[in-house]
Design a protein around this motif. Structure first.
Motif, mmCIF file in Angstrom:
data_model
loop_
_atom_site.group_PDB
_atom_site.id
_atom_site.type_symbol
_atom_site.label_atom_id
_atom_site.label_comp_id
_atom_site.label_asym_id
_atom_site.label_seq_id
_atom_site.Cartn_x
_atom_site.Cartn_y
_atom_site.Cartn_z
ATOM 1 N N ASN A 1 -6.289 3.805 10.924
ATOM 2 C CA ASN A 1 -5.054 3.697 11.689
ATOM 3 C C ASN A 1 -4.621 5.109 12.001
ATOM 4 O OD1 ASN A 1 -2.454 3.384 12.659
ATOM 5 N ND2 ASN A 1 -1.593 2.650 10.742
ATOM 6 N N SER B 1 -3.763 -2.952 0.190
ATOM 7 C CA SER B 1 -2.774 -4.030 0.045
ATOM 8 C C SER B 1 -3.223 -5.235 0.848
ATOM 9 C CB SER B 1 -1.396 -3.594 0.527
ATOM 10 O OG SER B 1 -1.293 -3.692 1.937
ATOM 11 N N ASP C 1 -7.049 5.541 1.661
ATOM 12 C CA ASP C 1 -6.293 4.377 2.133
ATOM 13 C C ASP C 1 -7.277 3.398 2.764
ATOM 14 O OD1 ASP C 1 -4.659 2.562 3.418
ATOM 15 O OD2 ASP C 1 -3.254 4.055 4.172
ATOM 16 N N CYS D 1 0.831 -1.197 0.000
ATOM 17 C CA CYS D 1 0.000 0.000 0.000
ATOM 18 C C CYS D 1 0.869 1.252 0.000
ATOM 19 C CB CYS D 1 -0.913 -0.008 1.228
ATOM 20 S SG CYS D 1 -2.146 1.281 1.265
ATOM 21 N N TYR E 1 7.156 -7.891 7.711
ATOM 22 C CA TYR E 1 8.010 -6.842 7.158
ATOM 23 C C TYR E 1 9.456 -7.208 7.442
ATOM 24 C CZ TYR E 1 4.030 -3.543 6.883
ATOM 25 O OH TYR E 1 2.851 -2.918 6.585
ATOM 26 N N SER F 1 -1.260 -6.445 3.071
ATOM 27 C CA SER F 1 -0.313 -6.443 4.188
ATOM 28 C C SER F 1 -0.986 -6.670 5.534
ATOM 29 C CB SER F 1 0.457 -5.125 4.228
ATOM 30 O OG SER F 1 1.246 -4.996 3.076
ATOM 31 N N LYS F 2 -2.234 -6.241 5.672
ATOM 32 C CA LYS F 2 -2.931 -6.409 6.944
ATOM 33 C C LYS F 2 -3.890 -7.593 6.879
ATOM 34 C CE LYS F 2 -0.717 -2.674 7.742
ATOM 35 N NZ LYS F 2 0.525 -2.661 8.499
#
Ligand SMILES: Cc1ncc(COP(=O)(O)O)c(C=O)c1O
Ligand SMILES: Cc1ncc(COP(=O)(O)O)c(C=O)c1O
Lengths: 474, 474
Positions: A253, A311, A281, A178, B143, A313-314
């Motif tokens: 966030n 993304s 986002d 992201c 990460y 990613s989470k």
């Protein structure tokens, strides 16, 4: 799926859809066995599974009940009061400290926004990728299409239907996380020295992108339950030459709120009037505790004005570095930036994730994670209320795995973090989330992990350090 | 390794080290069997393998000889004559066309700079990554450290010793390919509207990065054997406020030259006098046909003035998207850019590549690829000399797998490419390598593939299209 899992799943869905409400009594084992036409022992197993997963609790001699969710915290943080002038972002040193902090196994990391990476529901993804590595051949090693792998863009377009977006796969460009989506979007719609309006507190990666690209941040007062103040934003836009708005409106966030739909629509109208793009986002959107998830601002956008960034990613894992942007009318500029910045997105994980989604693995995983984080949120809020000083203000996240905590006294959480680190716990100091070093008495904590004694202890350690600092003050 | 492979390998090494020279007669089968203490049939098998691999040729009734390398082409391209004024880069549409061109299997792609991805020496890497996916656990999904994986930075530091660089792993930051290294470096040392001097013709990804970051390109005359003209550069620096120099001095793309060591040193002195950074793109350095590989400019740099950019995209595989930058004194700025642009580099491939290097797989692979590309260069030059019009000028690459061809007549290679595409062959038009659309009658061809009838045919197709266009001209 085994029979008892099917039964459990059916009940779980009804709880998620609020057909059964929190605290409500559930059908007896006998009733369950009758309605689902399964044996008594299967019905028992189904309830046992639901108990393990934290959906239901059994009360002795009474039966099964939907777990009672934590009520909202006693005191939410106040509406934020940032500078409201375009400023250069500072705090890079502090961010760097967080990013480079020791990550040895013996530290309980409450600081980073990393999802659960040990979940069994991720295993099929790893297997798919392992097979691709073995049998994928040369094509899996080559540059992927500049826009990204077709198969993945198709699946992302499908996922985005949940947020109300009807996109063609060609409206989507995959990115290295992201973060690349955000910085490519920023570069695409701004020039050096331009002003970008942001919610506040704000994700430090966005703020630092604004800094590194030579832009200025204009922080707008933000409500801990409804997000950026549209009124304040409008006033700011009258006063300053705002070139873009960058916000995280769903499962924010660090504050955890989801902007009400009506606010999202008003925001879009406002930017339409001023002819300004919104960089939305949506990285935590799929982790909303409600199902179906809330609509994105992008879903109301008929003018191609919203650049949606997200993304895996989470929702899956950040180490894959696979994200995407749906840049609307800015597609050419974003594609140019994407090309010059990373040329193309890693090939193999794109194909792996696409296959995982196609097989239904993504949906299964997300369902589990939502329930899990929802539960640990409640436990975490309970601990903070129990151990932290009276008057501590706590956010009430509607999704994701991040909690925002505002201390009643003037304690510097950068120093607090140094102290807690010595006790094996890291926190994210509030100043990281401000362009100018505000929120000094705030911190962000993650509640990714299943609640455990270890984590309760970590919160106690933080509380002890706070007490230490308070007593040194007086 | 089988016995005959060992023997073959020993000879291969001696050829590589010029112990046996091109055209020289090799020991007889009998002599080979004696010195290596193997059977006659093993010695025969060894020579057969070397023949297959193109190292030796057998001459009937005479014995085995080291293959005679192609002599330099009849005519090299002239010193380039670019604009020599800072200009905005154009040609994005043309680059986009190349990047988005159909990549169906039935097209012979002479256009893209993609290495051999079917090499058996890559298999161990795929196996390592497959295992990591299966057994790596959660940490492989998280990460990675902002600077990159420790294990990989250590291995990169070791590899870089070959180019004369003695670096600490902490001097290195891993990136999402060389493209990220280049754009982060550019952003780190320039501001919007600054002037960047480049060699010309130049890699289109660098030129487009200059464009997208709002910079101006100053193209410097470049010699097809010795690279950027230091004299012309000095004159340009007296005249224009050059803020950085971006070049590919070793196994240049597209011209294939390697700057002589003495030129590299003079260039460094010059920039030292003007206090200007050099962004050195070393992506093809390890694919130099000479062993040991030529030193980088960075290896002579005592002032931290050189930002060395590279990746495994040409030496291993581009789809991994793993590169690095050694940014010298600009480390803080580069790290900031890296963070805001991609946050961190994909985790798993970093660990996979590190393990592959540690096991010796990288060196083995590179050795094979060097020999392979060296050979196909010679075949390719032969074909172009044979089929293209008289007066065609051809580069003489010293490494890598890219050939630059300048046609004698005024033919537009953008149109040529449209015609060859219809015949199932793609080429890279020369204009992509110019900031202002020069080199219209030039093209870049790759010679990645093992020479085959299919590829010879592709060259014939290109030649036919050229003839068509020539005859239409007259
Ligand atoms: C709100 C928000 N946006 C973007 C990012 C960056 O995501 P990625 O790791 O996919 O680049 C994060 C990560 O923490 C985040 O919290
Ligand atoms: C000279 C040069 N530099 C950089 C790159 C980009 O490399 P990467 O794919 O590692 O980003 C290329 C790729 O073609 C190249 O030829």
């Amino acid at each position: 799926m085994k029979l008892y899992e099917k039964v459990a799943h059916a009940i779980e869905e009804r709880i998620e859809q609020s057909f059964y409400q929190a605290g409500e009594k559930l059908p007896s084992i006998r009733a369950l066995s009758l309605t689902h036409e399964v044996s008594i022992s299967t019905a028992q197993e189904a309830y046992r599974l639901l108990e393990d997963q934290g959906w239901v609790e059994s009360r002795p001699k009474s039966g099964f009940y939907v777990v009672n969710r934590q009520k909202a915290p006693q005191q939410l943080p106040d509406l934020s009061r940032p500078t409201q002038t375009p400023i250069e972002v500072s705090q890079w040193e502090e961010v760097l400290n967080l990013l480079c902090a020791s990550t040895t196994a013996d530290i309980v990391q409450l600081s980073r926004a990393i999802p659960d990476l040990e979940a069994p529901t991720l295993k099929p993804l790893m297997r798919i990728m392992s097979d691709l590595n073995k049998h994928g051949g040369g094509s899996i090693l080559s540059y992927e299409d500049l826009r990204g792998a077709d198969c993945l863009r198709l699946q992302i377009a499908r996922l985005m239907v949940d947020s109300g977006c009807r996109l063609h796969p060609d409206d989507i460009i995959t990115t290295a996380g992201c973060q690349e989506a955000l910085s490519a979007s920023l570069r695409a719609v701004t020039q050096q020295d331009d002003v970008v309006a942001v919610d506040s507190p704000s994700f430090y990666g966005s703020l630092q992108a604004i800094k590194a690209l030579g832009l200025k941040a204009l922080e707008i007062p933000t409500h801990p339950e409804t997000g950026i103040s549209i009124e304040a934003l409008e006033l700011a836009m009258e006063q300053w030459p705002v070139k873009a708005i960058l916000i995280t409106p769903t499962c924010n966030n660090p504050l955890g709120y989801t902007m009400p739909v009506e606010h999202k629509q008003r925001l879009l109208e406002l930017t339409s009037r001023y002819d300004i793009p919104i960089i939305e986002d949506d990285i935590y959107g799929d982790l909303s505790y409600t199902s179906p998830r809330p609509p994105s601002i992008k879903s109301f956008d008929t003018e191609g004005r919203v650049l949606l960034c997200s993304s895996f990613s989470k929702s899956l894992a950040p180490g894959l570095r696979i994200g995407w942007v749906a840049p609307g009318r800015y597609v050419n500029q974003v594609m140019h930036m994407k090309y010059v910045v990373t040329a193309s997105t890693p090939t193999l994980p794109q194909h792996g994730i696409a296959e995982f989604i196609a097989q239904g693995g993504y949906e299964r995983h997300i369902r589990k994670m939502r329930a899990k984080y929802h539960q640990s949120r409640d436990v975490m809020i309970g601990w903070v209320e129990k151990y932290f000083p009276k008057g501590t203000k706590i956010s009430y996240p509607q999704g994701g795995f991040l909690l925002w905590v505002e201390l009643p006294t003037d304690i510097d959480t950068v120093e607090l973090n140094q102290r807690t680190m010595k006790r094996g716990v890291s926190i994210a100091p509030g100043v990281l989330f401000s362009a100018s070093g505000k929120y000094r008495n705030c911190m962000r904590l993650n509640f990714t992990d299943k609640p455990s004694e270890k984590n309760e202890n970590a919160i106690k350690q933080v509380a002890t350090c706070i007490q230490e600092m308070v007593s040194e003050l007086t």
